[in-house]
Write an enzyme that holds these catalytic residues in place. Structure first.
Site, PDB file in Angstrom:
ATOM      1  N   HIS A 233       5.594 -23.005 -34.670  1.00 11.88           N
ATOM      2  CA  HIS A 233       4.897 -22.147 -33.720  1.00 11.88           C
ATOM      3  C   HIS A 233       5.795 -21.728 -32.557  1.00 11.88           C
ATOM      4  O   HIS A 233       5.339 -21.095 -31.608  1.00 11.88           O
ATOM      5  CB  HIS A 233       3.668 -22.918 -33.200  1.00 11.88           C
ATOM      6  CG  HIS A 233       2.634 -22.073 -32.539  1.00 11.88           C
ATOM      7  ND1 HIS A 233       2.242 -22.253 -31.228  1.00 11.88           N
ATOM      8  CD2 HIS A 233       1.887 -21.033 -32.994  1.00 11.88           C
ATOM      9  CE1 HIS A 233       1.322 -21.381 -30.907  1.00 11.88           C
ATOM     10  NE2 HIS A 233       1.080 -20.626 -31.955  1.00 11.88           N
ATOM     11  N   LYS A 235       8.611 -19.843 -30.204  1.00 11.16           N
ATOM     12  CA  LYS A 235       9.107 -18.480 -29.980  1.00 11.16           C
ATOM     13  C   LYS A 235      10.317 -18.599 -29.066  1.00 11.16           C
ATOM     14  O   LYS A 235      10.163 -18.829 -27.862  1.00 11.16           O
ATOM     15  CB  LYS A 235       8.049 -17.586 -29.322  1.00 11.16           C
ATOM     16  CG  LYS A 235       6.788 -17.402 -30.159  1.00 11.16           C
ATOM     17  CD  LYS A 235       5.695 -18.314 -29.716  1.00 11.16           C
ATOM     18  CE  LYS A 235       4.404 -18.035 -30.458  1.00 11.16           C
ATOM     19  NZ  LYS A 235       3.407 -19.101 -30.241  1.00 11.16           N
ATOM     20  N   ASP A 240      23.995 -15.281 -26.606  1.00 11.40           N
ATOM     21  CA  ASP A 240      25.311 -15.705 -26.099  1.00 11.40           C
ATOM     22  C   ASP A 240      25.294 -17.038 -25.373  1.00 11.40           C
ATOM     23  O   ASP A 240      26.211 -17.349 -24.603  1.00 11.40           O
ATOM     24  CB  ASP A 240      25.902 -14.632 -25.171  1.00 11.40           C
ATOM     25  CG  ASP A 240      26.237 -13.355 -25.923  1.00 11.40           C
ATOM     26  OD1 ASP A 240      26.319 -13.406 -27.167  1.00 11.40           O
ATOM     27  OD2 ASP A 240      26.402 -12.310 -25.271  1.00 11.40           O
ATOM     28  N   HIS A 430      -3.771 -15.190 -23.865  1.00 10.35           N
ATOM     29  CA  HIS A 430      -2.981 -15.978 -24.807  1.00 10.35           C
ATOM     30  C   HIS A 430      -1.954 -16.856 -24.085  1.00 10.35           C
ATOM     31  O   HIS A 430      -1.167 -17.543 -24.720  1.00 10.35           O
ATOM     32  CB  HIS A 430      -2.266 -15.029 -25.781  1.00 10.35           C
ATOM     33  CG  HIS A 430      -1.712 -15.693 -26.995  1.00 10.35           C
ATOM     34  ND1 HIS A 430      -0.354 -15.783 -27.238  1.00 10.35           N
ATOM     35  CD2 HIS A 430      -2.319 -16.290 -28.052  1.00 10.35           C
ATOM     36  CE1 HIS A 430      -0.149 -16.393 -28.394  1.00 10.35           C
ATOM     37  NE2 HIS A 430      -1.322 -16.720 -28.912  1.00 10.35           N
ATOM     38  N   LYS A 432      -0.169 -19.886 -22.182  1.00 11.44           N
ATOM     39  CA  LYS A 432      -0.279 -21.311 -22.480  1.00 11.44           C
ATOM     40  C   LYS A 432       0.494 -22.089 -21.424  1.00 11.44           C
ATOM     41  O   LYS A 432       1.723 -22.185 -21.498  1.00 11.44           O
ATOM     42  CB  LYS A 432       0.306 -21.600 -23.863  1.00 11.44           C
ATOM     43  CG  LYS A 432      -0.173 -20.642 -24.962  1.00 11.44           C
ATOM     44  CD  LYS A 432       0.810 -20.624 -26.117  1.00 11.44           C
ATOM     45  CE  LYS A 432       0.483 -19.525 -27.101  1.00 11.44           C
ATOM     46  NZ  LYS A 432      -0.782 -19.683 -27.768  1.00 11.44           N
ATOM     47  N   ASP A 437      -0.341 -28.764  -8.340  1.00  5.70           N
ATOM     48  CA  ASP A 437      -0.046 -28.976  -6.910  1.00  5.70           C
ATOM     49  C   ASP A 437       0.992 -28.020  -6.333  1.00  5.70           C
ATOM     50  O   ASP A 437       1.629 -28.336  -5.324  1.00  5.70           O
ATOM     51  CB  ASP A 437       0.413 -30.423  -6.666  1.00  5.70           C
ATOM     52  CG  ASP A 437      -0.709 -31.423  -6.904  1.00  5.70           C
ATOM     53  OD1 ASP A 437      -1.873 -30.994  -7.017  1.00  5.70           O
ATOM     54  OD2 ASP A 437      -0.419 -32.627  -6.986  1.00  5.70           O
TER      55      ASP A 437
END
Length: 512
Positions: A233, A235, A240, A430, A432, A437
């Site tokens: 899952h 991404k 470089d 979407h 996440k 604090d």
């Protein structure tokens, strides 16, 4: 007609045989689950319920979602490789970067134990020389990505859970082809489930153009993939060795808000320039090695700090762009943490737990799926009951209906403890992440659900920086006007149909 009749009789006979032996199958699978698989007791009872109270479909559901027979063998080598590579590579960096914990920054002081935990359990090095830029709109994120891809000099490493054959990927492919012609090494890694609709012809054309391709757990029969669990899952993009991207956006038109089903796509993606990009590079290399069996660790060029001029890049140009967006911060302390079914500890889940336990004033959470395990739910309830301002933001529309209704069930339980819940209504949420604090934040690919904690391969950036966390919190607060607050009273007044949906989906939550 005779052939069709024979075929129909064959199907009927097979179906009759399956019905006759369904009890035997259920008993065998029940014995297997109870005595031969080390599962959480709740998961065991859920599977027993599915097998014995949902005839035939319970078995099919188990075959697609419940297989755990080869998990330990499947990832044993990968786990050893992960630990060895991290350990060997990080010892020198630990010594070199030890000074970054010796600081008067409260974020580093109060959360030093968490940084050490991540170092001990997964070799996650705490890096300090990083610039961080935040993207919440897919169009801006992909425009920036294309610009940076065009500037690549040595290599481009791309990893996404989902890659779709549409305008977003088509806008990137010409750049990858051009860079490959220039001699830049280009590697693309996609999950077998997330990339199942990509035409094989296009993959062949990319390989012929000099682009290396890896498919994590590819389908075995065309687009049919029996392995629903253990999906990659993550991404990640690394350019470089000094520039990396990590977050929630995949490659597809819905992520640039062009799918009418979802409308505006609200996500969070991080652009990191600095030492933490090398940590993303290590994470990519481990997944690439496992998938393609090309050991990138044999080539030191992928893991060396870039020259100073490349590390800084065109400083003036970058600074102007960052000032225009108002979302870049410098000298940010970042740890790249990852977890998956190949790790003995639930690293990302454990980080969330520690963040919740340490919270003194507030906890802000954004997640499309809120299906926590008992430990996470208890930590949030205790925090809310202790006077911590706990706020949860979830989407208003489902892309996975079962998870959606389970999310509402758990959100309702949080409300009863004094937490606040907001339903995002300006499209699909979407993003996440967790913010605590105004000091520490954790954003990446992991949802706040059991699947991300245990079954998916995930990667998050843990950010020990007040300025960056305050930015993320301000983005959260800016989202509130686009939300409907789910109050305790409105939740209690939900109709019977919703109550039934919630309860049924909650029963299945250990499987979701």
């Amino acid at each position: 007609m005779a052939v069709l009749q024979l075929a129909g009789e064959g199907i009927g006979t097979g179906w009759h045989w399956l019905i006759q032996n369904i009890i035997i199958f259920n008993i065998l699978l029940s014995v297997l689950i109870i005595f031969f698989q080390r599962r959480d007791p709740k998961s065991v009872w859920t599977w027993l319920f599915a097998l014995n109270f949902i005839p035939v479909f319970g078995i099919l559901f188990y075959l697609f979602f419940g297989q755990d027979l080869r998990k330990s063998k499947m990832f044993r080598i990968k786990e050893v490789e992960d630990r060895l590579k991290y350990s060997a590579r990080n010892q020198e960096r630990i010594i070199r970067d030890a000074h970054i914990m010796d600081t008067h920054d409260p974020a580093a002081q109060d959360y030093g134990s968490l940084a050490l935990y991540n170092l001990e359990t997964s070799g996650a090095v705490l890096t300090g020389r990083n610039e961080l830029e935040i993207f919440t709109d897919g169009r801006k994120k992909f425009a920036d990505l294309r610009r940076e891809l065009r500037g690549a000099r040595h290599y481009i490493h791309i990893q996404y859970y989902i890659i779709k054959n549409d305008e977003v990927f088509h806008s990137i492919v010409p750049i990858l082809r051009e860079k490959a012609r220039e001699g830049v090494e280009v590697r693309v890694l996609v999950d077998g489930m997330g990339g199942r609709f990509m035409p094989r012809k296009l993959w062949r054309e990319l390989r012929q153009a000099g682009i290396k391709l890896g498919i994590f757990f590819p389908p075995v029969l065309g687009r049919l993939n029996f392995r629903v669990n253990y999906r990659n899952h993550r991404k990640i993009v690394v350019i470089d060795g000094n520039l990396g991207y990590v977050g929630g956006f995949n490659i597809g038109k819905e992520y640039i808000s062009k799918d009418p089903k979802f409308g505006y796509w609200r996500d969070t993606h991080l652009k990191i320039r600095g030492d933490a990009a090398l940590s993303l590079q290590i994470r990519f290399a481990l997944d690439w090695n496992y998938t393609v069996h090309e050991n990138l660790f044999l080539f030191g060029k992928y893991f060396e700090a870039p020259p100073e001029d490349e590390m800084l890049g065109k400083q003036e140009n970058r600074s102007q762009i960052a000032r225009a967006s108002g979302q870049r911060t410098d000298n940010v302390r970042i740890q790249i943490i990852s977890s998956g079914p190949d790790t003995r500890t639930k690293n990302i889940r454990d980080n969330y737990l520690e963040l919740f336990h340490k919270a003194k004033d507030h906890i802000y959470i954004q997640t499309p799926y809120f299906v926590p395990d008992d430990a996470v739910l208890s930590a949030l309830k205790i925090a809310a009951l202790s006077g911590v301002d706990v706020r949860l933001m979830i989407p208003c529309k489902p892309d996975h209906p079962f998870v959606y209704w389970a999310t509402y069930s758990y959100a309702g339980e949080l409300l009863a403890s004094g937490a606040k819940c907001y339903v995002y209504e300006n499209g699909f949420l979407h993003a996440k992440g967790v913010m605590v604090d105004g000091m520490v934040s954790c954003y990446g690919t992991a949802n706040m659900d059991i699947r991300s904690f245990e079954l998916n391969f995930e990667v998050n950036a843990l950010i020990y920086d007040e300025a960056s966390t305050e930015q993320l919190e301000q983005i959260f607060l800016d989202d509130l006007p686009h939300c409907r607050e789910l109050t305790r009273e409105s939740y209690q007044n939900r109709n019977l149909v919703i109550r039934v949906k919630e309860q049924f989906c909650r029963l299945l939550s250990p499987l979701l």
